[in-house]
Scaffold this active site. Structure first.
Site, PDB file in Angstrom:
ATOM      1  N   TYR A  99       0.847  -1.199   0.000  1.00  0.00           N
ATOM      2  CA  TYR A  99       0.000   0.000   0.000  1.00  0.00           C
ATOM      3  C   TYR A  99       0.878   1.242   0.000  1.00  0.00           C
ATOM      4  CZ  TYR A  99      -4.562   2.226   0.664  1.00  0.00           C
ATOM      5  OH  TYR A  99      -5.742   2.931   0.479  1.00  0.00           O
ATOM      6  N   ILE A 133       3.511   3.635  -2.829  1.00  0.00           N
ATOM      7  CA  ILE A 133       3.357   4.643  -3.875  1.00  0.00           C
ATOM      8  C   ILE A 133       2.300   4.252  -4.897  1.00  0.00           C
ATOM      9  CG2 ILE A 133       4.553   5.839  -5.742  1.00  0.00           C
ATOM     10  CD1 ILE A 133       7.128   5.543  -4.077  1.00  0.00           C
ATOM     11  N   GLN A 134       2.420   3.041  -5.464  1.00  0.00           N
ATOM     12  CA  GLN A 134       1.444   2.580  -6.447  1.00  0.00           C
ATOM     13  C   GLN A 134       0.296   1.812  -5.801  1.00  0.00           C
ATOM     14  OE1 GLN A 134       0.872   2.979  -9.688  1.00  0.00           O
ATOM     15  NE2 GLN A 134       2.629   4.296 -10.080  1.00  0.00           N
ATOM     16  N   ASP A 182      10.712  -3.998  -6.071  1.00  0.00           N
ATOM     17  CA  ASP A 182      11.327  -5.106  -6.805  1.00  0.00           C
ATOM     18  C   ASP A 182      12.164  -6.006  -5.908  1.00  0.00           C
ATOM     19  OD1 ASP A 182      10.294  -4.177  -9.240  1.00  0.00           O
ATOM     20  OD2 ASP A 182      12.032  -2.902  -9.610  1.00  0.00           O
ATOM     21  N   HIS A 209       5.845  -3.745 -12.931  1.00  0.00           N
ATOM     22  CA  HIS A 209       7.181  -3.660 -13.528  1.00  0.00           C
ATOM     23  C   HIS A 209       7.636  -5.086 -13.783  1.00  0.00           C
ATOM     24  CE1 HIS A 209      11.159  -2.442 -14.529  1.00  0.00           C
ATOM     25  NE2 HIS A 209      11.713  -2.600 -13.342  1.00  0.00           N
ATOM     26  N   GLY A 217       2.331   7.245  -8.231  1.00  0.00           N
ATOM     27  CA  GLY A 217       1.051   6.912  -7.617  1.00  0.00           C
ATOM     28  C   GLY A 217       0.167   8.109  -7.341  1.00  0.00           C
ATOM     29  N   ASP A 228      12.862   0.516 -19.244  1.00  0.00           N
ATOM     30  CA  ASP A 228      12.632   1.236 -17.991  1.00  0.00           C
ATOM     31  C   ASP A 228      13.942   1.411 -17.230  1.00  0.00           C
ATOM     32  OD1 ASP A 228      10.421   2.154 -15.960  1.00  0.00           O
ATOM     33  OD2 ASP A 228      11.766   0.899 -14.788  1.00  0.00           O
ATOM     34  N   GLU A 273      15.951   5.018 -16.642  1.00  0.00           N
ATOM     35  CA  GLU A 273      16.282   5.488 -15.290  1.00  0.00           C
ATOM     36  C   GLU A 273      17.773   5.755 -15.148  1.00  0.00           C
ATOM     37  OE1 GLU A 273      12.797   2.947 -12.916  1.00  0.00           O
ATOM     38  OE2 GLU A 273      14.857   2.212 -13.009  1.00  0.00           O
ATOM     39  N   GLU A 324      16.558  25.983 -13.153  1.00  0.00           N
ATOM     40  CA  GLU A 324      15.863  26.309 -14.398  1.00  0.00           C
ATOM     41  C   GLU A 324      15.624  25.083 -15.285  1.00  0.00           C
ATOM     42  OE1 GLU A 324      17.458  29.645 -16.488  1.00  0.00           O
ATOM     43  OE2 GLU A 324      17.621  30.875 -14.676  1.00  0.00           O
TER      44      GLU A 324
END
Length: 326
Positions: free
Chosen positions: A25, A27-28, A83, A108, A134, A191, A195, A231
């Site tokens: 339960y 972030i996602q 993971d 993932h 999420g 992915d 990253e 910036e």
């Protein structure tokens, strides 16, 4: 060209009368649990510990069970924990309770692609991967839409795995924006590459290197911070909204000419060679093994890197600069 699916291509019927167990339960996990629940799906949150995530799920009035109990009583299991801990949880608390015809869903492809988790042949194995954090998955859903997502089918025991993946994507709100079909291999490798080479690794190293170079060249740290870090968000927002060419149209002619003619001096053929090596590490599984070994050894290297990063000059200067915008 990739096949893109929308609302008309998916139906929640594939989830009707079925129970979905969401493991984790965080972030996602929170966003996907709440979105599915609000879409009328029977969802239970599977939590191993009575920690902050458990309390959050409780506050959200979610049904909560221990992981084995949740798996036993569900038809679809969504593995939404990090993971590095998935294999241990899967081996001990998920695998022993899988039944014929169940569905395993991942956000993932890491553990499936690198064969850390090898599901039995009598279950469907799918992936539904929202392309956003999420908080955004939940925020956009509550606004009446969602974020795009990727889907993939690794194992189609039932013959309806893709239908189930599209149904989950629809329940999350992703089909309002578009869902692209991929494979576990493609999603995992691109992915990790993104990253490491651009989003997290390459971008942060370029920023820090440019900052350090300006400091060593005699410029004030605060000025260097503004020019190479602060910036950057303005430019990335333009790129995200209108593409790279759209960004060029929205900066000064001086910035455009300088960027177009000098950028390739920084990102040169040597960079492409380094990218090739990074991708080779990913595709061969060397990076996956290195990361798993790091986790199992107590993450000493990552801990030191975090500590060194927090003490770096750019972070010290940035702490004061960011206060100016609060």
């Amino acid at each position: 060209m990739a096949k893109i699916y929308y609302d008309k291509d998916a139906s929640l019927d594939a989830l009707r009368g079925k129970k979905v167990a969401v493991i984790g339960y965080g972030i996602q996990g929170r966003a996907q649990s709440l979105n599915l629940k609000d879409s009328g799906i029977d969802v239970v949150v599977a939590q191993k510990f009575k920690d902050e995530y458990y309390e959050r799920a409780k506050a959200d009035k979610m049904e909560i069970m221990d992981i084995p109990e949740a798996v036993k009583g569900s038809d679809i299991v969504m593995m939404l924990i990090p993971d590095e801990v998935q294999k241990e949880v899967y081996d001990k608390e998920v695998a022993p309770h899988l039944r014929e015809g169940m569905v395993l869903d991942f956000a993932h492809g890491f553990n499936i692609h690198f064969k850390r988790i090898v599901p039995p042949g009598f279950v469907d194995v799918i992936m539904v991967a929202p392309k956003g954090p999420g908080a955004l998955v939940r925020e956009t859903f509550e606004a009446g839409n969602g974020v795009p997502a990727l889907i993939a089918v690794h194992q189609d025991y039932s013959g309806k795995a893709k239908e189930t993946a599209l149904a989950i994507a629809k329940g999350l709100g992703a089909t309002t924006r578009g869902v692209i079909e991929t494979s576990f291999e493609e999603e995992t490798e691109t992915d990790l590459f993104g990253e490491q080479v651009v989003l997290c690794g390459g971008a942060s190293e370029l920023i820090e290197s440019a900052f350090d170079f300006l400091i060593k060249s005699g410029y004030q740290p605060e000025i260097a911070y503004f020019e190479v870090l602060h910036e950057l968000k303005l430019i990335i927002d333009l790129v995200q909204k209108s593409g790279i060419e759209g960004m060029w149209k929205n900066v000064s002619n001086t910035a455009e000419y300088g960027g177009r003619t000098r950028g390739a001096r920084i990102i040169d053929p040597a960079t492409a060679s380094a990218m090739k090596n990074v991708l080779a590490d990913i595709k061969s599984g060397r990076f996956a093994k290195e990361w798993v070994d790091e986790y199992e050894a107590g993450m000493h290297t990552l801990t030191k890197l975090r500590q060194d990063g927090a003490r770096s000059q750019i972070e010290v200067v940035g702490t004061d600069i960011r206060k100016m915008f609060k």
